[in-house]
Scaffold this motif. Sequence first.
Motif, PDB file in Angstrom:
ATOM      1  N   TYR A  55       0.836  -1.206   0.000  1.00 35.47           N
ATOM      2  CA  TYR A  55       0.000   0.000   0.000  1.00 35.47           C
ATOM      3  C   TYR A  55       0.868   1.252   0.000  1.00 35.47           C
ATOM      4  O   TYR A  55       0.649   2.174  -0.803  1.00 35.47           O
ATOM      5  N   MET A  56       1.857   1.301   0.900  1.00 40.22           N
ATOM      6  CA  MET A  56       2.697   2.497   0.986  1.00 40.22           C
ATOM      7  C   MET A  56       3.529   2.685  -0.278  1.00 40.22           C
ATOM      8  O   MET A  56       3.737   3.813  -0.735  1.00 40.22           O
ATOM      9  N   GLY A  57       4.012   1.580  -0.857  1.00 44.44           N
ATOM     10  CA  GLY A  57       4.769   1.689  -2.095  1.00 44.44           C
ATOM     11  C   GLY A  57       3.922   2.204  -3.243  1.00 44.44           C
ATOM     12  O   GLY A  57       4.386   3.019  -4.054  1.00 44.44           O
ATOM     13  N   PRO A  69      11.825   2.771  -6.550  1.00 42.62           N
ATOM     14  CA  PRO A  69      11.062   1.526  -6.695  1.00 42.62           C
ATOM     15  C   PRO A  69      11.881   0.260  -6.482  1.00 42.62           C
ATOM     16  O   PRO A  69      11.343  -0.773  -6.100  1.00 42.62           O
ATOM     17  N   THR A  70      13.200   0.330  -6.716  1.00 43.20           N
ATOM     18  CA  THR A  70      14.036  -0.870  -6.564  1.00 43.20           C
ATOM     19  C   THR A  70      14.042  -1.344  -5.118  1.00 43.20           C
ATOM     20  O   THR A  70      13.857  -2.531  -4.827  1.00 43.20           O
ATOM     21  N   ASP A  71      14.262  -0.417  -4.187  1.00 46.99           N
ATOM     22  CA  ASP A  71      14.269  -0.776  -2.770  1.00 46.99           C
ATOM     23  C   ASP A  71      12.875  -1.184  -2.304  1.00 46.99           C
ATOM     24  O   ASP A  71      12.726  -2.075  -1.459  1.00 46.99           O
ATOM     25  N   PHE A  75      11.915  -4.756  -0.494  1.00 48.05           N
ATOM     26  CA  PHE A  75      11.156  -4.860   0.754  1.00 48.05           C
ATOM     27  C   PHE A  75       9.887  -5.682   0.560  1.00 48.05           C
ATOM     28  O   PHE A  75       9.507  -6.479   1.424  1.00 48.05           O
ATOM     29  N   LEU A  76       9.241  -5.499  -0.583  1.00 51.96           N
ATOM     30  CA  LEU A  76       8.002  -6.224  -0.856  1.00 51.96           C
ATOM     31  C   LEU A  76       8.253  -7.728  -0.922  1.00 51.96           C
ATOM     32  O   LEU A  76       7.472  -8.526  -0.404  1.00 51.96           O
ATOM     33  N   SER A  77       9.365  -8.118  -1.531  1.00 51.99           N
ATOM     34  CA  SER A  77       9.687  -9.548  -1.647  1.00 51.99           C
ATOM     35  C   SER A  77      10.075 -10.148  -0.298  1.00 51.99           C
ATOM     36  O   SER A  77       9.852 -11.337  -0.053  1.00 51.99           O
ATOM     37  N   ALA A  94      15.658   4.265   2.791  1.00 56.85           N
ATOM     38  CA  ALA A  94      15.890   3.356   1.668  1.00 56.85           C
ATOM     39  C   ALA A  94      15.105   3.746   0.417  1.00 56.85           C
ATOM     40  O   ALA A  94      15.592   3.574  -0.704  1.00 56.85           O
ATOM     41  N   THR A  95      13.903   4.281   0.589  1.00 56.66           N
ATOM     42  CA  THR A  95      13.031   4.534  -0.571  1.00 56.66           C
ATOM     43  C   THR A  95      12.825   6.009  -0.879  1.00 56.66           C
ATOM     44  O   THR A  95      12.186   6.344  -1.866  1.00 56.66           O
TER      45      THR A  95
END
Length: 290
Positions: A55-57, A69-71, A75-77, A94-95
Amino acid sequence: MSKTKKITVEDTEISVILQHGTDDFICLTDMARYKDNDPAFIIGHWLRLRNTIEYMGTWETLHNPNFKPTDFGRFLSESGSNTFTMSPKKWIEATNAIGIYSKSGRNGGTYAHKDIAFNFGMWLSPTFQLYVVKEYQRLVEAENNPLTLQWSARRFLSKANYTVHTDAIKEKLATLGYSRAKQILVYAQEADMLNIIVFGCTAKEWERANPELTKKGMNIRDTASIGQLLILANLEAVNSDLIRRNIIKQERIRILFRMAKAQMETFDKNDMEKRFRNQFPQSNVGKLIE
C-alpha cells in the motif's frame, strides 16, 4: 502554513497536522495507543506486513516522483517473513518516501499522510478507523468551506484502494492466462460485486435509473454518501486480500456483505434498519450469494 490540531477518538487523543486539506498528516503514534501502550511495537508490526509495504509503495509511486522503486521491490519480496523488520526510518532512508515521517519534541511521534493513516486505522480496527475518519472530517470542516470538504472527501474516497484492488485482480488473472478482453470483464464484475453490496445495484443499473445524471458524466460513486464511499474503500482493501488468498467468490461476498452491514450500522445505529433496506435490496444481494 501547517498547524497542529487534536481530535479525540474512543478516548484517544490524536494529533493532526493540517496543510490545506490535500496533504494533511495524522499521528500514527497517537493512533497506536488505542491498541497498546507501546506504539512503536504496534507501528513496527504493521510496517512489516506485505499489505502495508504494498500500500505504501503504491501511494509513493502515485505521489512521489523521487521514490525509489528498486528498494520498494526488495522490501516487498522480503515482507511477511519471520526475519523481516521495518521501521519508519528504514523505509524513508531506503526509498526516499514522503508519506511517513518522524517528528521530535512537542506533538512528536510518527506521522503519516492521511491516506496511509486511514489504512493504518483499518488495520487497528475497522470501527476505530470509521470514527477517526469522521472526526477528521469534522476537524477539516471547521477549518475549511464545507462544500470544499465534501468534494475533497468524495474525491479521495472514490479513489482510495482502487489501484491496490485492481492490482490484486491483475495478479490473479495473470496466473490464469486471461486475455485482455476477459480481464476487463473480470474487473467490471468485481467492481459491480462491490457496487451491489454497498449501493444495491450495478453501475449499469444505476445509469439506466439516472439518465440525466449519466448525461452529465456522473457515475454511481459521484452521488454516494461519504459513508458509502468509505465502506466501499474498505471493502476494496479487504477484497484484495481475499483474492490473493484464493477465497472463492461466493465466500468473499458473504464476508464483504457482513463487513458492510456492520460498518453501516456503526455509521448510523439509530436509523440502521431503514438505511440497510435502502442500501441492500434483498433481491440483488440474494442473486450475488446464490
